[in-house]
Design an enzyme around this catalytic site. Structure first.
Site, PDB file in Angstrom:
ATOM      1  N   CYS A   1       0.885  -8.412   4.634  1.00 33.80           N
ATOM      2  CA  CYS A   1       0.544  -6.940   4.607  1.00 33.80           C
ATOM      3  C   CYS A   1      -1.114  -6.718   4.216  1.00 33.80           C
ATOM      4  CB  CYS A   1       1.408  -6.026   3.533  1.00 33.80           C
ATOM      5  SG  CYS A   1       2.848  -5.812   4.194  1.00 33.80           S
ATOM      6  N   ASP A   2      -1.475  -5.517   4.169  1.00 34.01           N
ATOM      7  CA  ASP A   2      -2.837  -4.886   4.467  1.00 34.01           C
ATOM      8  C   ASP A   2      -3.932  -6.031   3.937  1.00 34.01           C
ATOM      9  OD1 ASP A   2      -1.335  -3.059   5.147  1.00 34.01           O
ATOM     10  OD2 ASP A   2      -2.528  -1.532   4.384  1.00 34.01           O
ATOM     11  N   LYS A   3      -4.098  -6.299   2.574  1.00 33.38           N
ATOM     12  CA  LYS A   3      -5.389  -6.906   2.054  1.00 33.38           C
ATOM     13  C   LYS A   3      -4.903  -8.531   1.907  1.00 33.38           C
ATOM     14  CE  LYS A   3      -6.481  -2.826   1.826  1.00 33.38           C
ATOM     15  NZ  LYS A   3      -5.006  -2.409   2.329  1.00 33.38           N
TER      16      LYS A   3
ATOM     17  N   CYS B   1       5.059  -2.449   8.193  1.00 34.56           N
ATOM     18  CA  CYS B   1       5.488  -1.149   8.858  1.00 34.56           C
ATOM     19  C   CYS B   1       5.252  -1.230  10.511  1.00 34.56           C
ATOM     20  CB  CYS B   1       5.018  -0.133   8.020  1.00 34.56           C
ATOM     21  SG  CYS B   1       5.399  -0.139   6.404  1.00 34.56           S
TER      22      CYS B   1
ATOM     23  N   SER C   1      -5.445   4.956   5.418  1.00 34.68           N
ATOM     24  CA  SER C   1      -4.472   3.995   6.114  1.00 34.68           C
ATOM     25  C   SER C   1      -4.310   3.886   7.741  1.00 34.68           C
ATOM     26  CB  SER C   1      -2.865   4.580   5.555  1.00 34.68           C
ATOM     27  OG  SER C   1      -2.009   3.629   6.422  1.00 34.68           O
TER      28      SER C   1
ATOM     29  N   ASP D   1       0.890  -1.254  -0.014  1.00 31.42           N
ATOM     30  CA  ASP D   1       0.023   0.024   0.142  1.00 31.42           C
ATOM     31  C   ASP D   1       0.875   1.283   0.010  1.00 31.42           C
ATOM     32  OD1 ASP D   1      -2.201  -1.690   0.143  1.00 31.42           O
ATOM     33  OD2 ASP D   1      -3.261  -0.397   1.471  1.00 31.42           O
TER      34      ASP D   1
ATOM     35  N   GLU E   1      -6.852   4.731  -0.197  1.00 29.91           N
ATOM     36  CA  GLU E   1      -6.527   5.155   0.939  1.00 29.91           C
ATOM     37  C   GLU E   1      -6.036   6.580   0.862  1.00 29.91           C
ATOM     38  OE1 GLU E   1      -4.991   1.422   3.749  1.00 29.91           O
ATOM     39  OE2 GLU E   1      -3.348   2.720   2.941  1.00 29.91           O
TER      40      GLU E   1
END
Length: 553
Positions: A119-121, A192, A469, A78, A443
């Site tokens: 990570c995110d998704k 992160c 985010s 992202d 985002e």
């Protein structure tokens, strides 16, 4: 075994011949086949170590009597996708990941699955797939990044990096200062280092019972992460033997536990998209209203970046997610009778767990606030709701009203912010960036971090039908539902309209008479779709509103 259909008997002889072509022996095929879904790639810092995690998982599976079979899942970074058309392709990968993993798992009839996201998704996408396929499954992620350090010794992270860009445009930081952040914000592999979306979801994978202790917090570069991966590989064999499946674990009560832990940790607002979407795959409906009820009764115990100046490695040293759960369990805020992937209940998992640092994890009787990290607001501007990370909002912005500064895209807004056209008191409105209107619900970290970097985070609010985010801080309100492209009231806002935000009261109001709004609605025409071909065009036709989790209907 489920895999017998491709391994046993004369009818499966052609299947076996292809398995032999892969180099598997007859002895290996007599054992359970465990799919290892690895999201390794060379573009996402949180995924560059997943090949090592996969090897450790496979070693654990073999040690416990199984045969591992690895296949890939995609993942988008992202941070790299931020601020341009690439961000339209972030949220949409959640469904691509779920669909492709479902296809691979069922096509090859695995006996169990180990999911390796980070990570995110990637995390919610694989949780959605786990619920759909519903064979024994366990998760182990790649782990969080360590915090960085600036030349003067201050710790830093990616959210500071984005805010440094805003400081540069405000004349508060020179190019050399930006470069110092650039070289120090992301010092290792891993997701992160703050309580951003990736770490939020990895922590909630523990909270909901689908991963072993430490999954959300053990740093990517610690050898303990490899040991966790090996133990995860061993544990899947126990889950297969006992036939413990995802929907045995991810019950309605487990989702309520996860939301409670979410509020205590101060997780990303993106969890309000992902938890409903995962629950939907389990046949469970999670409403915005339930989120507020849970938040109202759950104290916020952690202020990790961007809400504070502590990081995931600090949470791990304090006892991790389990220590937060132990604090909540003291107050009777969790259902501790629930089954988890350990084969034991939440109560059994928490036996002997203590909070090792009350400065990192506040005790239940001394929270940062009596309510949770996330709030859902409703009103005539967002009849179906919108979301704010209230734990990262300055006290003076918890109640705010000001004139709307209206933009029909992120690009328009960021241009105005960088040009110094946004003033104290303003309410920045970014619309046509929702699931359908974006398409893809981008985002908005660039505009929010620009506002923060310019020192306006205590004076300016930002609302959008897009999303934020987990690195965003300030009065940033996303997921406005219905979105502008669906004819939601945000489409009717005009420059200078007064918007009132009252986070403690859970309200957001457009101060315009209803008859004026009715007149505007008659004149409103939905803009032409921004993208008319390819996957995003198909996605826009199928996706639900944000309050339902942006699921594909």
């Amino acid at each position: 075994m489920r895999s017998d259909v491709v391994k046993k008997g004369i009818p499966a002889a052609p299947n076996r011949s292809l398995l032999y072509a892969l180099g598997y022996t007859k002895e290996e095929l007599e054992k359970p086949l465990i799919g290892v879904v690895c999201s390794y790639n060379e573009i996402v810092p949180g995924h560059m170590n997943l090949d090592k995690i996969a090897e450790a998982v496979k070693a654990g599976i073999r040690a416990a009597g199984g045969t591992p079979v690895e296949f890939p899942a995609i993942a988008v970074c992202d941070g790299i996708a931020m601020g341009h058309v690439g961000m339209k392709y972030s949220l949409v990968t959640r469904d691509l990941i779920a669909d492709s993993t479902e296809a691979m798992a069922i096509a090859h009839q695995f006996d169990g699955l180990v999911m390796i996201p980070n990570c995110d998704k990637n995390v919610p996408g694989l949780l959605m797939a786990a619920a759909r396929v519903n064979i024994p499954t366990i998760f182990v992620s790649g782990g969080p990044m360590l915090a960085g350090r600036l030349n003067d010794g201050r710790r830093t992270c990616l959210s500071h990096m984005f805010e440094a860009v805003g400081s540069y445009y405000a004349g508060k930081l020179d190019e050399e200062g930006v470069e110092e952040y650039e070289n120090n914000a992301c010092p290792t592999c891993g997701s992160c280092s703050g309580m951003y979306t990736a770490n939020s979801m990895n922590c909630l994978t523990e909270a909901i019972g689908m991963a072993l202790r430490g999954n959300g917090t053990i740093p990517a570069v610690w050898s303990a992460r490899l040991r966790l991966a090996k133990h995860t590989g061993m544990k899947i064999m126990e889950l297969v033997e006992k036939d413990i499946r995802p929907r045995d674990i991810m019950t309605e009560a487990a989702f309520h536990n996860a939301e409670t832990i979410d509020m205590a940790l101060g997780c990303s607002t993106n969890t309000m998209l992902h938890l409903p979407a995962i629950a939907h795959e389990c046949g469970i409906t999670l409403s915005f209203d339930m989120a507020n009820k849970i938040s109202d009764n759950t104290p916020n115990l952690c202020h990790l970046a961007p809400a504070g100046d502590t990081y995931m490695e600090d949470l791990e040293r304090a006892g991790g997610v389990y220590a937060v759960m132990a604090e909540l369990a003291k107050a009777g805020l969790l259902d501790t009778s629930l089954l988890t992937c350990t084969g034991q209940t939440v109560a059994e998992n928490l036996a002997g767990v203590v909070n090792l640092d009350p400065q990192i994890i506040r005790p239940i009787d001394n929270p940062y606030s009596k309510t949770g990290g996330i709030a859902v607001l409703k009103g005539n501007l967002a009849p179906d709701g919108c979301v704010v990370k209230q734990s990262a909002v300055a006290p003076e912005m918890m109640v705010h009203q000001g004139p709307a500064r209206v933009f029909n895209s992120e690009e328009e807004a960021i241009k105005a912010i960088y040009a110094g056209k946004i003033k104290a008191g303003d309410v920045v409105v970014i619309r046509y960036e929702g699931p359908k209107g974006g398409p893809g619900m981008r985002e908005m970290l660039n505009p929010t971090s620009a506002i923060a970097g310019m020192g306006l985070d205590k004076d300016v609010a930002l609302i959008t039908d897009g999303r934020f985010s987990g690195a965003t801080r300030g009065a940033s309100i996303g997921h406005i539902s219905p979105e502008a492209a669906a004819g939601g009231p945000i489409a009717l806002v005009e420059e200078g309209d007064i918007i009132m935000i009252d986070i403690p009261s859970h309200t957001i109001t457009l101060v315009v008479p209803e008859n004026k709004l009715a007149t505007r609605r008659v004149k409103w025409v939905c803009p032409e779709p921004k993208i008319k071909t390819g996957y995003l065009a198909r996605y826009a036709k199928l996706v639900s509103s944000a309050d339902k989790g942006a699921i594909l209907e």
